[in-house]
Design a protein around this motif. Structure first.
Motif, mmCIF file in Angstrom:
data_model
loop_
_atom_site.group_PDB
_atom_site.id
_atom_site.type_symbol
_atom_site.label_atom_id
_atom_site.label_comp_id
_atom_site.label_asym_id
_atom_site.label_seq_id
_atom_site.Cartn_x
_atom_site.Cartn_y
_atom_site.Cartn_z
ATOM 1 N N GLN A 96 4.321 13.281 -3.654
ATOM 2 C CA GLN A 96 5.060 12.901 -4.865
ATOM 3 C C GLN A 96 6.006 11.724 -4.632
ATOM 4 O O GLN A 96 7.184 11.776 -4.973
ATOM 5 N N CYS A 97 5.463 10.653 -4.051
ATOM 6 C CA CYS A 97 6.287 9.482 -3.758
ATOM 7 C C CYS A 97 6.450 8.643 -5.022
ATOM 8 O O CYS A 97 5.843 8.919 -6.049
ATOM 9 N N SER A 98 7.229 7.584 -4.896
ATOM 10 C CA SER A 98 7.438 6.718 -6.061
ATOM 11 C C SER A 98 6.571 5.469 -5.988
ATOM 12 O O SER A 98 6.672 4.585 -6.822
ATOM 13 N N CYS A 99 5.705 5.373 -4.940
ATOM 14 C CA CYS A 99 4.862 4.170 -4.854
ATOM 15 C C CYS A 99 3.425 4.405 -5.311
ATOM 16 O O CYS A 99 2.770 3.478 -5.784
ATOM 17 N N ARG A 100 2.925 5.623 -5.175
ATOM 18 C CA ARG A 100 1.524 5.859 -5.518
ATOM 19 C C ARG A 100 1.297 5.645 -7.018
ATOM 20 O O ARG A 100 1.931 6.300 -7.852
ATOM 21 N N LYS A 101 0.360 4.708 -7.379
ATOM 22 C CA LYS A 101 0.037 4.522 -8.789
ATOM 23 C C LYS A 101 -0.481 5.830 -9.354
ATOM 24 O O LYS A 101 -1.219 6.498 -8.666
ATOM 25 N N PHE A 148 0.830 -1.199 0.000
ATOM 26 C CA PHE A 148 0.000 0.000 0.000
ATOM 27 C C PHE A 148 0.865 1.250 0.000
ATOM 28 O O PHE A 148 1.971 1.265 0.533
ATOM 29 N N CYS A 149 0.326 2.288 -0.623
ATOM 30 C CA CYS A 149 0.985 3.589 -0.596
ATOM 31 C C CYS A 149 0.201 4.475 0.369
ATOM 32 O O CYS A 149 -0.965 4.760 0.141
ATOM 33 N N PRO A 150 0.835 4.902 1.471
ATOM 34 C CA PRO A 150 0.143 5.712 2.466
ATOM 35 C C PRO A 150 0.260 7.209 2.207
ATOM 36 O O PRO A 150 -0.162 8.007 3.033
ATOM 37 N N HIS A 151 0.832 7.581 1.060
ATOM 38 C CA HIS A 151 1.172 8.988 0.835
ATOM 39 C C HIS A 151 0.046 9.747 0.141
ATOM 40 O O HIS A 151 -0.753 9.167 -0.584
ATOM 41 N N SER A 152 0.038 11.034 0.342
ATOM 42 C CA SER A 152 -0.897 11.876 -0.399
ATOM 43 C C SER A 152 -0.256 12.235 -1.734
ATOM 44 O O SER A 152 0.966 12.114 -1.904
#
Ligand code: ZN
Length: 334
Positions: free
Chosen positions: A268-273, A260-264
């Motif tokens: 600008q993370c590298s995991c969020r689809k 899971f990606c917990p970021h908003s």
């Protein structure tokens, strides 16, 4: 005594401390998360109680445990951890600690003894100094057990591996199916954090059973921006998954892992689809090639993430899960 009666707010604790002190009793203070209570905790608290006349225990709040241990902890919520600690004969009073460190509580109550577990010796130097400064004594107590909560969790994980032979049997598997969660497996509820609102979509159970029977392994890859935005916690997210895993499990479906990606979006993370972070990590951890990996989802972001990672992609929202599963089976490498 009902354990709940030992639990006190900070203000109630002020009065308790004053009363005990007026009666001439020596007050001992200790703190911790006490997430999975074990013999080491029990013996340590019993030894601590022998050093004083009254033992007060500050239990770390859920938020503070998440901060200083891991966002996935605690396992047990704060009100239940407090009840368990309060149930011990060695413990006279329990309160909740929001800070990671006990400094402010020590200064508030100035207990005669600040008692620490042996393994916490070096990281609470500052609190120890503060206790000595007001005239308190610092005691380090060794539990005599090697058990730790993290050790227990590791063992639970290992036992689960041994208890389920099908997991060992899938050493060689045909492919990996990476499933989006919201809108793909379950009906999309914006910022879902209530397990009761889970509704598995039509065709999902039968489709997953077919994929699994064909030797494909199943994992979830899900964006959870609501965590980063503060709408719900990682614990809320896990509780929803626990319910989903239970429902799938009772149908005989095994999900091997949840990414899971917990970021908003703003982070600008590298995991969020549509970024590929979760997908490349999954392929690496499962030791499988992109050609043997399918990304199943209901959005453009899912499709782009899968394509950018070199996977095959299958979109479910127009055809339904049953047809999507058939598509995968016809395309999966033998
Ligand atoms: Zn992320």
């Amino acid at each position: 005594m009902n354990p709940g009666e030992k639990i006190r707010s900070l203000e109630q604790m002020d009065q308790w401390v004053a009363a005990e002190r007026a009666a001439g009793r020596r007050i001992g203070f200790t703190c911790g998360s006490f997430d999975l209570l074990h013999a080491g905790h029990v013996q340590y608290l019993a030894a601590a109680r022998e050093l004083c006349d009254r033992l007060m225990v500050a239990v770390n709040s859920d938020a503070s445990v998440s901060r200083y241990k891991s966002p996935l902890r605690p396992i047990v919520p704060e009100h239940e951890r407090m009840i368990v600690v309060a149930g011990l004969a060695a413990v006279d009073a329990v309160t909740l600690m929001d800070d990671d460190r006990p400094l402010s509580l020590l200064l508030r109550w100035k207990p005669d003894l600040y008692i620490k577990g042996g393994d916490y010796a070096e990281d609470s130097l500052r609190s120890g100094d503060a206790a000595r400064a007001y005239g308190g004594r610092v005691e380090v107590v060794k539990s005599g057990f090697e058990t730790s909560s993290s050790g227990l969790m590791e063992r639970i994980g290992a036992v689960a591996l041994h208890a389920e032979p099908e997991r060992a049997a899938v050493q060689s598997f045909r492919g990996l199916i990476l499933l989006d969660r919201d809108g793909t497996l379950i009906r999309n509820v914006p910022f879902l954090h209530d397990p009761a609102k889970i509704e598995i979509l039509p065709g999902v159970i039968d489709g997953l059973l077919k994929l699994q029977a064909a030797g494909l392994r199943l994992a979830i890859v899900t964006n959870q921006q609501g965590i980063g935005l503060g709408y719900y916690t990682v614990q809320d997210f896990i509780a929803v998954n626990q319910r989903l895993l239970r429902e799938l499990g009772s149908a005989g479906i095994r999900i091997s892992k949840i990414y899971f990606c917990p970021h908003s979006l703003a982070e600008q993370c590298s995991c969020r689809k549509p970024a590929t972070g979760m997908i490349t990590r999954a392929m690496r951890e499962f030791g499988i090639a992109p050609e043997q990996t399918f990304l199943v989802g209901d959005s453009d972001d899912d499709m782009q993430a899968g394509a950018d990672a070199g996977c095959q992609t299958v979109r479910v929202d127009r055809v339904g899960f049953a047809a999507a599963a058939d598509q995968i089976l016809s395309r999966a490498p033998g």
